[in-house]
Design a protein around this motif. Sequence first.
Motif, PDB file in Angstrom:
ATOM      1  N   VAL A 158       0.845  -1.200   0.000  1.00  0.00           N
ATOM      2  CA  VAL A 158       0.000   0.000   0.000  1.00  0.00           C
ATOM      3  C   VAL A 158       0.877   1.245   0.000  1.00  0.00           C
ATOM      4  O   VAL A 158       0.659   2.173  -0.783  1.00  0.00           O
ATOM      5  N   ALA A 159       1.869   1.273   0.881  1.00  0.00           N
ATOM      6  CA  ALA A 159       2.770   2.423   0.932  1.00  0.00           C
ATOM      7  C   ALA A 159       3.493   2.609  -0.399  1.00  0.00           C
ATOM      8  O   ALA A 159       3.659   3.738  -0.885  1.00  0.00           O
ATOM      9  N   GLU A 160       3.920   1.514  -1.024  1.00  0.00           N
ATOM     10  CA  GLU A 160       4.619   1.607  -2.309  1.00  0.00           C
ATOM     11  C   GLU A 160       3.724   2.166  -3.406  1.00  0.00           C
ATOM     12  O   GLU A 160       4.220   2.798  -4.351  1.00  0.00           O
ATOM     13  N   SER A 161       2.411   1.960  -3.283  1.00  0.00           N
ATOM     14  CA  SER A 161       1.503   2.530  -4.280  1.00  0.00           C
ATOM     15  C   SER A 161       1.475   4.049  -4.203  1.00  0.00           C
ATOM     16  O   SER A 161       0.995   4.710  -5.129  1.00  0.00           O
ATOM     17  N   LEU A 162       1.992   4.601  -3.110  1.00  0.00           N
ATOM     18  CA  LEU A 162       2.009   6.053  -2.919  1.00  0.00           C
ATOM     19  C   LEU A 162       3.387   6.658  -3.181  1.00  0.00           C
ATOM     20  O   LEU A 162       3.623   7.826  -2.865  1.00  0.00           O
ATOM     21  N   ARG A 174      -3.114  10.905  -0.974  1.00  0.00           N
ATOM     22  CA  ARG A 174      -2.302  10.816  -2.188  1.00  0.00           C
ATOM     23  C   ARG A 174      -1.865  12.190  -2.668  1.00  0.00           C
ATOM     24  O   ARG A 174      -0.881  12.317  -3.410  1.00  0.00           O
ATOM     25  N   PHE A 175      -2.531  13.220  -2.222  1.00  0.00           N
ATOM     26  CA  PHE A 175      -2.261  14.567  -2.690  1.00  0.00           C
ATOM     27  C   PHE A 175      -1.227  15.267  -1.819  1.00  0.00           C
ATOM     28  O   PHE A 175      -0.750  16.347  -2.151  1.00  0.00           O
ATOM     29  N   GLY A 176      -0.856  14.636  -0.710  1.00  0.00           N
ATOM     30  CA  GLY A 176       0.156  15.155   0.182  1.00  0.00           C
ATOM     31  C   GLY A 176       0.144  14.351   1.474  1.00  0.00           C
ATOM     32  O   GLY A 176      -0.927  14.123   2.047  1.00  0.00           O
ATOM     33  N   ILE A 177       1.323  13.909   1.930  1.00  0.00           N
ATOM     34  CA  ILE A 177       1.362  12.997   3.071  1.00  0.00           C
ATOM     35  C   ILE A 177       2.671  13.189   3.830  1.00  0.00           C
ATOM     36  O   ILE A 177       3.682  13.602   3.254  1.00  0.00           O
ATOM     37  N   ASP A 178       2.639  12.915   5.136  1.00  0.00           N
ATOM     38  CA  ASP A 178       3.875  12.944   5.908  1.00  0.00           C
ATOM     39  C   ASP A 178       4.207  11.538   6.393  1.00  0.00           C
ATOM     40  O   ASP A 178       3.517  10.565   6.048  1.00  0.00           O
ATOM     41  N   CYS A 179       5.272  11.424   7.186  1.00  0.00           N
ATOM     42  CA  CYS A 179       5.764  10.085   7.539  1.00  0.00           C
ATOM     43  C   CYS A 179       4.737   9.275   8.313  1.00  0.00           C
ATOM     44  O   CYS A 179       4.482   8.104   7.990  1.00  0.00           O
ATOM     45  N   SER A 180       4.121   9.870   9.330  1.00  0.00           N
ATOM     46  CA  SER A 180       3.143   9.124  10.123  1.00  0.00           C
ATOM     47  C   SER A 180       1.844   8.935   9.360  1.00  0.00           C
ATOM     48  O   SER A 180       1.150   7.924   9.542  1.00  0.00           O
ATOM     49  N   GLY A 181       1.518   9.879   8.469  1.00  0.00           N
ATOM     50  CA  GLY A 181       0.338   9.710   7.628  1.00  0.00           C
ATOM     51  C   GLY A 181       0.479   8.520   6.709  1.00  0.00           C
ATOM     52  O   GLY A 181      -0.471   7.753   6.504  1.00  0.00           O
ATOM     53  N   LEU A 182       1.682   8.324   6.161  1.00  0.00           N
ATOM     54  CA  LEU A 182       1.928   7.182   5.275  1.00  0.00           C
ATOM     55  C   LEU A 182       1.747   5.873   6.037  1.00  0.00           C
ATOM     56  O   LEU A 182       1.101   4.941   5.544  1.00  0.00           O
ATOM     57  N   VAL A 183       2.301   5.795   7.239  1.00  0.00           N
ATOM     58  CA  VAL A 183       2.163   4.580   8.042  1.00  0.00           C
ATOM     59  C   VAL A 183       0.707   4.340   8.406  1.00  0.00           C
ATOM     60  O   VAL A 183       0.206   3.209   8.312  1.00  0.00           O
ATOM     61  N   GLN A 184       0.001   5.385   8.798  1.00  0.00           N
ATOM     62  CA  GLN A 184      -1.397   5.213   9.191  1.00  0.00           C
ATOM     63  C   GLN A 184      -2.262   4.781   8.006  1.00  0.00           C
ATOM     64  O   GLN A 184      -3.061   3.843   8.123  1.00  0.00           O
ATOM     65  N   PRO A 232      15.121  -6.192   4.612  1.00  0.00           N
ATOM     66  CA  PRO A 232      16.182  -5.887   5.578  1.00  0.00           C
ATOM     67  C   PRO A 232      17.137  -4.781   5.173  1.00  0.00           C
ATOM     68  O   PRO A 232      17.868  -4.260   6.025  1.00  0.00           O
ATOM     69  N   ASP A 233      17.128  -4.391   3.910  1.00  0.00           N
ATOM     70  CA  ASP A 233      18.067  -3.374   3.438  1.00  0.00           C
ATOM     71  C   ASP A 233      17.410  -2.053   3.034  1.00  0.00           C
ATOM     72  O   ASP A 233      18.111  -1.057   2.839  1.00  0.00           O
ATOM     73  N   VAL A 234      16.088  -2.044   2.872  1.00  0.00           N
ATOM     74  CA  VAL A 234      15.398  -0.893   2.277  1.00  0.00           C
ATOM     75  C   VAL A 234      14.193  -0.497   3.132  1.00  0.00           C
ATOM     76  O   VAL A 234      13.486  -1.358   3.678  1.00  0.00           O
ATOM     77  N   LEU A 235      13.951   0.797   3.240  1.00  0.00           N
ATOM     78  CA  LEU A 235      12.758   1.312   3.891  1.00  0.00           C
ATOM     79  C   LEU A 235      11.993   2.205   2.923  1.00  0.00           C
ATOM     80  O   LEU A 235      12.502   2.597   1.877  1.00  0.00           O
ATOM     81  N   ILE A 236      10.765   2.523   3.286  1.00  0.00           N
ATOM     82  CA  ILE A 236       9.960   3.501   2.539  1.00  0.00           C
ATOM     83  C   ILE A 236       9.419   4.501   3.538  1.00  0.00           C
ATOM     84  O   ILE A 236       8.981   4.134   4.640  1.00  0.00           O
ATOM     85  N   HIS A 237       9.488   5.778   3.160  1.00  0.00           N
ATOM     86  CA  HIS A 237       8.989   6.822   4.060  1.00  0.00           C
ATOM     87  C   HIS A 237       8.690   8.093   3.272  1.00  0.00           C
ATOM     88  O   HIS A 237       9.209   8.311   2.179  1.00  0.00           O
ATOM     89  N   ALA A 238       7.827   8.918   3.878  1.00  0.00           N
ATOM     90  CA  ALA A 238       7.627  10.283   3.404  1.00  0.00           C
ATOM     91  C   ALA A 238       8.609  11.142   4.190  1.00  0.00           C
ATOM     92  O   ALA A 238       8.645  11.072   5.421  1.00  0.00           O
ATOM     93  N   ASN A 239       9.394  11.935   3.497  1.00  0.00           N
ATOM     94  CA  ASN A 239      10.447  12.657   4.212  1.00  0.00           C
ATOM     95  C   ASN A 239      10.667  14.047   3.638  1.00  0.00           C
ATOM     96  O   ASN A 239      10.386  14.309   2.465  1.00  0.00           O
ATOM     97  N   GLY A 240      11.187  14.921   4.493  1.00  0.00           N
ATOM     98  CA  GLY A 240      11.408  16.303   4.095  1.00  0.00           C
ATOM     99  C   GLY A 240      12.647  16.516   3.262  1.00  0.00           C
ATOM    100  O   GLY A 240      12.815  17.583   2.660  1.00  0.00           O
ATOM    101  N   ALA A 241      13.534  15.509   3.208  1.00  0.00           N
ATOM    102  CA  ALA A 241      14.753  15.669   2.408  1.00  0.00           C
ATOM    103  C   ALA A 241      14.434  15.656   0.923  1.00  0.00           C
ATOM    104  O   ALA A 241      14.960  16.472   0.151  1.00  0.00           O
ATOM    105  N   THR A 242      13.581  14.716   0.494  1.00  0.00           N
ATOM    106  CA  THR A 242      13.183  14.663  -0.916  1.00  0.00           C
ATOM    107  C   THR A 242      11.814  15.293  -1.131  1.00  0.00           C
ATOM    108  O   THR A 242      11.385  15.448  -2.266  1.00  0.00           O
ATOM    109  N   MET A 243      11.124  15.630  -0.021  1.00  0.00           N
ATOM    110  CA  MET A 243       9.764  16.179  -0.064  1.00  0.00           C
ATOM    111  C   MET A 243       8.820  15.255  -0.814  1.00  0.00           C
ATOM    112  O   MET A 243       7.972  15.688  -1.598  1.00  0.00           O
ATOM    113  N   SER A 244       8.971  13.944  -0.552  1.00  0.00           N
ATOM    114  CA  SER A 244       8.147  12.970  -1.248  1.00  0.00           C
ATOM    115  C   SER A 244       8.229  11.630  -0.532  1.00  0.00           C
ATOM    116  O   SER A 244       9.002  11.448   0.410  1.00  0.00           O
ATOM    117  N   VAL A 245       7.410  10.686  -1.005  1.00  0.00           N
ATOM    118  CA  VAL A 245       7.492   9.304  -0.551  1.00  0.00           C
ATOM    119  C   VAL A 245       8.518   8.591  -1.417  1.00  0.00           C
ATOM    120  O   VAL A 245       8.391   8.560  -2.648  1.00  0.00           O
TER     121      VAL A 245
END
Length: 272
Positions: A158-162, A174-184, A232-245
């Motif tokens: 689900v997270a990868e779809s975003l 889908r129009f804007g999300i933060d790290c905890s929003g993505l997890v929720q 074990p090697d990769v994560l997915i997150h919404a982050n301010g460094a790239t301003m994206s998921v």
Amino acid sequence: MDRRVTPYSGRVAHVSLKGRISAPLTEGRSGRIVVPLADLRDKPGGARDRQLLMGAAVTVIDHEEGHLFVQSRRDGYCGWVESAAVGEGPEPTHWVAAPATHLHTEPLVQAPETASLSLGSQLAVTAFSGAWAQTPQGFVPLCHLRPIGQWAPDAVSVAESLLGTPYLWGGNSRFGIDCSGLVQVALHATGCDCPGDSDMQMEMGRPLAPQEGLRRGDLLFWKGHVALVVNPDVLIHANGATMSVVCEGIVEAIRRIAEAGGGPVLARKRPG
């Protein structure tokens, strides 16, 4: 008491707080979010804390200046929304399982769209017309919906779809999300309960022992940040460094966040 999950507007409190707070009490009234997306704010017209999607059930506790103080039935989060965002309607039967979809005026690909809906929105389907579902708000491609209770099998998928969704502080769509929003959003899509903010999310699940390896679906927490483990090697997150998921190497992310002043990983948790 944490104001984010305390049903007290500053003037009126929900009856669940009887004996814990000195204020007029109310049982409130039931309502639903009737707009595609509603900002949940810390005060009328104030800063956005989180967002509620169409169909979300709320309890209305107070009103002021064209706003309503509500508590989300799903996660208990409280805040102010615009009065027009809350109404009444039938119990939802389906949820949007695609990253996003549109409401159309007719069951035709060429029909004008009237609104965009994000993954996790809930709708009451009243009839079917071929490949379309009819709702009180309009027609939606049936392939974008699932019956409520027919949840996604994997939160990470689900997270990868975003992927590519722009970062938005307090965003839940889908129009804007933060790290905890993505997890929720990802966990809600699997039918699991999940609070709205990362510090609350850090309290759920089972802590991993130091010798336990990471597996798909685990959560990594920093101060004010959370990410889902893809492998074990990769994560997915919404982050301010790239301003994206984005997907990012775990070792690289830990180093980058530490170098940026975000500190070390504070917890490793397994939901469920």
